[in-house]
Design an enzyme around this catalytic site. Structure first.
Site, PDB file in Angstrom:
ATOM      1  N   HIS A  51       0.855  -1.188   0.000  1.00  0.00           N
ATOM      2  CA  HIS A  51       0.000   0.000   0.000  1.00  0.00           C
ATOM      3  C   HIS A  51       0.893   1.241   0.000  1.00  0.00           C
ATOM      4  CE1 HIS A  51      -3.832  -2.028   1.805  1.00  0.00           C
ATOM      5  NE2 HIS A  51      -3.249  -2.789   0.887  1.00  0.00           N
ATOM      6  N   GLU A  53       0.967   3.904   1.877  1.00  0.00           N
ATOM      7  CA  GLU A  53       1.479   4.300   3.193  1.00  0.00           C
ATOM      8  C   GLU A  53       2.619   3.391   3.637  1.00  0.00           C
ATOM      9  OE1 GLU A  53      -3.019   5.191   3.238  1.00  0.00           O
ATOM     10  OE2 GLU A  53      -1.694   3.646   2.436  1.00  0.00           O
ATOM     11  N   CYS A  81      -6.074   2.254   5.708  1.00  0.00           N
ATOM     12  CA  CYS A  81      -6.752   1.008   6.058  1.00  0.00           C
ATOM     13  C   CYS A  81      -6.191   0.517   7.397  1.00  0.00           C
ATOM     14  CB  CYS A  81      -6.523  -0.029   4.958  1.00  0.00           C
ATOM     15  SG  CYS A  81      -4.847  -0.737   4.949  1.00  0.00           S
ATOM     16  N   CYS A  84      -2.388  -0.306   7.275  1.00  0.00           N
ATOM     17  CA  CYS A  84      -1.553   0.896   7.190  1.00  0.00           C
ATOM     18  C   CYS A  84      -1.589   1.674   8.496  1.00  0.00           C
ATOM     19  CB  CYS A  84      -2.005   1.767   6.022  1.00  0.00           C
ATOM     20  SG  CYS A  84      -1.667   0.994   4.422  1.00  0.00           S
TER      21      CYS A  84
END
Length: 155
Positions: A51, A53, A81, A84
């Site tokens: 992801h 992040e 999410c 993250c």
């Protein structure tokens, strides 16, 4: 902060256009300067943890040569999410600016409710995953060695 967010949005769009992954971009800033700017690369890398992040945290940690990012800020094009968010907490980041929210993400097919529901489930069993403890006493040996290690670096 607006300029950093705009760069995250641009990075997200670039990632989508390249076919790298979902529409997410993130930056780590230290003292107002961008240290890392990354986008989602789940599809490109076949890594479900890639992801934006997470990628930004990894890059910033490499650049700064440390895992403690408590003096940094994270800017991301979408609300983090649960995975993250956990990484942000582990990195010690205390401030996050985000663009789109979880409802916006859900509307385009990125729904995290099943993870939030799992985290709330006290039984450790759900339709998503079953957790079962095994060989605890043997596994504790690694913990004992860590606990007794005189030169460990706590985190």
């Amino acid at each position: 902060m607006d300029e950093a967010m705009r760069l995250c949005i641009k990075e997200a769009i670039e990632g989508v256009n390249n076919g790298d992954g979902g529409p997410f971009g993130a930056a780590i800033l230290q003292d107002g300067k961008i240290i890392a700017l990354e986008h989602n690369q789940v599809i490109k890398t076949n890594d479900p943890t890639a992801h934006a992040e997470i990628n930004a945290i990894r890059r910033a940690s490499q650049i700064l040569n440390r895992f403690d990012l408590s003096d940094c800020i994270l800017v991301t094009s979408s609300e983090p999410c649960p995975m993250c968010l956990a990484a942000i907490l582990w990195a010690g980041i205390k401030k996050v600016y985000y663009g789109c929210n979880v409802r916006d993400a859900k509307e385009i097919g990125f729904a995290d409710e099943f993870i939030y529901d799992f985290l709330k489930d006290k039984s450790k069993n759900s339709p998503t995953i079953a957790l079962e403890e095994m060989l605890r006493e043997e596994a504790l040996e690694a913990f004992k060695i860590w606990y007794q290690k005189k030169d460990k670096i706590p985190y």
